[in-house]
Motif scaffolding. Structure first.
Motif, short mmCIF file in Angstrom:
data_model
loop_
_atom_site.label_atom_id
_atom_site.label_comp_id
_atom_site.label_asym_id
_atom_site.label_seq_id
_atom_site.Cartn_x
_atom_site.Cartn_y
_atom_site.Cartn_z
N GLN A 75 34.16 26.65 43.97
CA GLN A 75 34.21 28.08 43.69
C GLN A 75 35.51 28.37 42.94
OE1 GLN A 75 33.82 29.45 47.74
NE2 GLN A 75 31.60 29.59 47.60
N TYR A 76 35.42 28.38 41.62
CA TYR A 76 36.61 28.57 40.81
C TYR A 76 36.23 29.23 39.48
CZ TYR A 76 34.81 24.11 39.03
OH TYR A 76 34.00 23.12 38.55
N PRO A 77 37.18 29.92 38.84
CA PRO A 77 36.90 30.51 37.53
C PRO A 77 36.85 29.43 36.46
CG PRO A 77 39.18 30.89 38.14
CD PRO A 77 38.53 30.24 39.32
N THR A 78 35.90 29.54 35.55
CA THR A 78 35.84 28.63 34.41
C THR A 78 36.31 29.29 33.12
OG1 THR A 78 33.51 29.17 34.03
CG2 THR A 78 33.99 27.26 35.43
N ALA A 79 36.33 30.62 33.09
CA ALA A 79 36.85 31.35 31.92
C ALA A 79 37.47 32.66 32.40
CB ALA A 79 35.74 31.64 30.92
N PHE A 80 38.62 32.99 31.86
CA PHE A 80 39.31 34.22 32.24
C PHE A 80 40.34 34.58 31.18
CE2 PHE A 80 41.78 30.76 33.97
CZ PHE A 80 43.09 31.12 33.72
N SER A 81 40.79 35.80 31.22
CA SER A 81 41.89 36.25 30.36
C SER A 81 43.02 36.78 31.22
CB SER A 81 41.42 37.33 29.39
OG SER A 81 41.04 38.51 30.09
N VAL A 82 44.21 36.82 30.64
CA VAL A 82 45.38 37.45 31.27
C VAL A 82 45.63 38.73 30.51
CG1 VAL A 82 47.81 37.22 31.89
CG2 VAL A 82 46.31 35.19 31.91
N ASP A 83 45.66 39.86 31.21
CA ASP A 83 45.79 41.17 30.59
C ASP A 83 46.94 41.95 31.24
OD1 ASP A 83 43.32 40.35 29.53
OD2 ASP A 83 42.20 41.53 31.00
N GLN B 187 44.51 42.45 26.33
CA GLN B 187 44.44 41.01 26.56
C GLN B 187 45.59 40.30 25.86
OE1 GLN B 187 41.57 37.64 24.89
NE2 GLN B 187 40.50 38.92 26.39
N VAL B 188 46.24 39.39 26.59
CA VAL B 188 47.34 38.60 26.04
C VAL B 188 46.86 37.21 25.64
CG1 VAL B 188 49.65 37.68 26.45
CG2 VAL B 188 48.98 39.85 27.49
N VAL B 189 46.07 36.59 26.50
CA VAL B 189 45.59 35.23 26.24
C VAL B 189 44.31 35.01 27.04
CG1 VAL B 189 46.95 34.20 28.12
CG2 VAL B 189 46.29 32.79 26.15
N SER B 190 43.45 34.12 26.56
CA SER B 190 42.24 33.79 27.30
C SER B 190 42.12 32.28 27.45
CB SER B 190 41.00 34.36 26.62
OG SER B 190 40.82 33.78 25.34
N TYR B 191 41.48 31.86 28.52
CA TYR B 191 41.23 30.44 28.81
C TYR B 191 39.75 30.26 29.10
CZ TYR B 191 46.23 29.47 29.17
OH TYR B 191 47.57 29.30 28.88
N SER B 192 39.19 29.13 28.67
CA SER B 192 37.80 28.81 28.96
C SER B 192 37.68 27.32 29.22
CB SER B 192 36.89 29.23 27.79
OG SER B 192 37.25 28.52 26.62
N GLY B 193 36.51 26.90 29.70
CA GLY B 193 36.28 25.48 29.97
C GLY B 193 37.13 24.90 31.07
N LEU C 151 48.43 25.20 43.19
CA LEU C 151 48.55 26.22 42.16
C LEU C 151 48.46 25.55 40.78
CD1 LEU C 151 51.40 28.34 43.70
CD2 LEU C 151 49.12 29.19 43.18
N LYS C 152 47.55 26.04 39.96
CA LYS C 152 47.38 25.55 38.60
C LYS C 152 48.02 26.56 37.66
CE LYS C 152 43.77 23.85 35.48
NZ LYS C 152 42.31 23.58 35.34
N ALA C 153 48.90 26.10 36.78
CA ALA C 153 49.69 27.00 35.94
C ALA C 153 49.07 27.17 34.56
CB ALA C 153 51.11 26.46 35.80
N PHE C 154 49.15 28.41 34.05
CA PHE C 154 48.66 28.74 32.73
C PHE C 154 49.73 29.54 31.99
CE2 PHE C 154 45.03 28.26 35.47
CZ PHE C 154 44.13 27.52 34.71
N ARG D 60 46.91 41.29 35.31
CA ARG D 60 45.70 40.84 35.99
C ARG D 60 45.14 39.59 35.33
NH1 ARG D 60 40.78 44.88 33.89
NH2 ARG D 60 40.64 43.99 31.79
N ILE D 61 44.23 38.91 36.05
CA ILE D 61 43.35 37.94 35.43
C ILE D 61 41.95 38.54 35.48
CG2 ILE D 61 44.78 35.93 35.91
CD1 ILE D 61 42.75 35.19 38.11
N ASN D 62 41.27 38.52 34.35
CA ASN D 62 39.93 39.07 34.23
C ASN D 62 38.97 37.90 34.10
OD1 ASN D 62 37.87 40.99 33.92
ND2 ASN D 62 38.04 40.88 31.68
N ILE D 63 38.20 37.62 35.15
CA ILE D 63 37.35 36.44 35.20
C ILE D 63 35.99 36.76 34.57
CG2 ILE D 63 36.23 34.78 36.73
CD1 ILE D 63 38.58 35.32 38.69
N THR D 64 35.63 36.00 33.55
CA THR D 64 34.38 36.24 32.83
C THR D 64 33.33 35.17 33.09
OG1 THR D 64 35.36 35.17 30.89
CG2 THR D 64 35.51 37.57 31.01
N ALA D 65 33.71 34.04 33.66
CA ALA D 65 32.74 33.00 34.02
C ALA D 65 33.29 32.22 35.20
CB ALA D 65 32.47 32.07 32.84
#
Length: 200
Positions: free
Chosen positions: A161-169, A179-185, A194-197, A67-72
């Protein structure tokens, strides 16, 4: 050399969960986590003669839920497409299973299946994930466990309308997540692209 022999790890370390039998040299067990490992095994004979072998490789773990867990989010996080892949640029795993969601995702009328239908058009084909004031997550329950090394997201960027911070779990039961990795900003979202992470 002349037996009997004894075996030992003389440099580096075994992946957690593996053991080396000092009498037979057998490596047994199941790695507890993924990662790149390097170690050296040395055999010593009855006359103290030695020979060594250096080994390295990557342990790849597989899981049933990702999953992606969107926090912001900026306004809302509205996703038009979400893909999980085994390698950078590789094919999408998201077939043969079913979407899973949590938090305030989605409100009525925004089908989570839209995020897995292969359509990156964000004008009509999208679904909500979370607002700026609360978190939400969306993922996929795969028919069989898979390894994920890249996540690709298309957001409803024309309405900001897009996520600015999320994790991949990941999860093996859909209840307990790691949690495996998180992204912010994250503020730059190409329109209907499609934006790749990377996922370590």
């Amino acid at each position: 050399g002349e037996g009997p022999y004894t075996y030992s790890v003389s440099a580096g370390a075994l992946p957690a969960g593996l053991t080396l039998n000092s009498a037979t040299g057998a490596l047994t067990g199941t790695p507890a986590s993924g990662g790149v490992y390097a170690f050296t095994v040395t055999a010593t004979d009855v006359r103290s003669g030695t020979a060594s072998l250096s080994l390295s490789g990557e342990v790849v773990t597989t899981h049933s839920y990702w999953r992606i867990n969107i926090t912001a989010a900026n306004s809302w996080a509205a996703l038009s497409e979400l893909e999980f892949a085994a390698m950078a640029g590789g094919p999408n795993w998201g077939v043969g299973g079913s979407p899973v969601t949590g938090g305030n995702y989605p409100p009525p009328g925004f089908d989570e299946a839209n995020a897995f239908d292969g359509n990156t058009s964000s004008h009509q084909d999208y679904t909500w994930a979370s607002s700026v004031s609360s978190s939400g997550w969306i993922g996929y329950h795969f028919a069989s466990p898979v390894s994920v090394k890249e996540v690709r997201i298309s957001a409803r960027s024309q309405y900001s309308q897009y996520p600015t911070a999320f994790s991949v779990d990941y999860s093996d039961d859909g209840v307990t997540w790691t949690q495996v990795v998180s992204y912010s900003g994250q503020t730059s979202w190409p329109y209907e692209t499609l934006k790749a992470f990377a996922v370590p």
